[in-house]
Design an enzyme around this catalytic site. Sequence first.
Site, PDB file in Angstrom:
ATOM      1  CG  HIS A 161      -1.910   1.162   1.147  1.00 52.29           C
ATOM      2  ND1 HIS A 161      -1.801   2.238   1.324  1.00 52.29           N
ATOM      3  CD2 HIS A 161      -3.303   0.589   0.656  1.00 52.29           C
ATOM      4  CE1 HIS A 161      -3.143   2.893   1.233  1.00 52.29           C
ATOM      5  NE2 HIS A 161      -3.985   2.002   0.784  1.00 52.29           N
ATOM      6  CG  ASP A 206      -8.273  -3.592  -2.265  1.00 55.95           C
ATOM      7  OD1 ASP A 206      -9.475  -3.400  -2.203  1.00 55.95           O
ATOM      8  OD2 ASP A 206      -7.485  -2.782  -2.506  1.00 55.95           O
TER       9      ASP A 206
END
Length: 379
Positions: free
Chosen positions: A262, A316
Amino acid sequence: MPPALHFDKGLANTIAAETSLSFIDGEKGVLEYVGIDIDSLARHSTFEETTFLLWHRRLPTSQELGEFERELHACAPLPPGVIDLLRGFPRSAPPMHALRTLVSALGLYDPESDDPSAEANARKAMRLVARTPGLIAAFDRHRKGKPIVQADPTTSIARDFLRMLNGVDPTPAMAHALDICLVLHADHGLNASTFGARVTIATLSDMYSAMATAVGTLKGPLHGGANEGVMHMLAEIGSVERVDAYVQDKLARKDKVMGFGHRVYKAYDPRATYLKTFAEKIAADTGNEKLYEMSKRIEAIMHDAVAAKGIYPNVDFYSATTYASLGLDLDLFTCLFAMSRMAGWTGHCIEQLDGNRLIRPHAEYTGPHGVPYVPVSDR
Ligand code: COA
């Protein structure tokens, strides 16, 4: 003298707004909505209560929550004109294209669209959050040639969405799983789509235009599309036995493994902690253990290979298993993200308008100067 300008590609090191909605500490793996850590909200809150928190910057009393839910759910039925419109959409249209158009179309049927007052904006925020689930479900039913199911204003957003989508009531566990995902995705600092919404509303355009900007921005694969990428990967791998070879091959080629890493978090994504436990439960309840087992094995290999670089599963990764266990089509995953983030986007727009200033950065011009104009007949 005007202040000196500096070039910051992607605005990665620029603070472009003040917000009191959510706080992120990427190094420590912290996400808070109005100071409350995301893990507590995922475990104990609901999407409705979280929306109240983001809009009012405090938790509601039980009476306030009841009134808020009633008011919000009452906004859920779609204007008939919007349903007529979507019946004309090509059935092959990607759902995010349909959603972007439908969010914009909602503005055509709202007599308060161009009312800039704070009260009208608060009502529009309610309509947008309450109606987005119906837009997604109605388009999905349309593309499958199924009759559109009307909203039920007496039930929760998560439960009603699954009912409108599938035409049958979900189990409480399924509705709860979706509700957790909605809580986890509701806001995330000044991400690209939220920034897009703030840029639009800062011109004193309207909430519907700002939300159309946001949906269009979320649609990009660098932003909202990653959980779909995780599902494609799980489908490609196919079985737990094939995980090791697949992941090792990706790592050897320096390919990215979907659902890991991320830009902001260099620790475990705080949104993934509880979701991981929950994904296991919902996968088991719905006979999708294989998806969870594959995910767990991928995480173990990735942990040994790249955790030292600060690469961990992101939100996710386990939301893909959760959505797939709920039987949701892959191409609806980003729409679900939009359905949840609508709470944050609208909250940010209202916040932007309080002490608004047009957002207008500069560009570094890299072209030529002093070029003579040559008439077309001489070129
Ligand atoms: N799989 C394997 N290795 C990864 C990785 C992943 N998903 N994400 C990052 N890395 C590695 C990089 O190869 C790089 O290694 P190196 O230093 O040996 O070259 C290192 O970790 C740093 O990665 P970098 O690309 O600089 O991180 P970033 O902050 O620019 O990128 C993402 C962040 C999210 C774009 C990136 O991690 C990614 O593409 N992830 C997969 C897609 C995804 O899940 N996106 C959803 C985000 S919510």
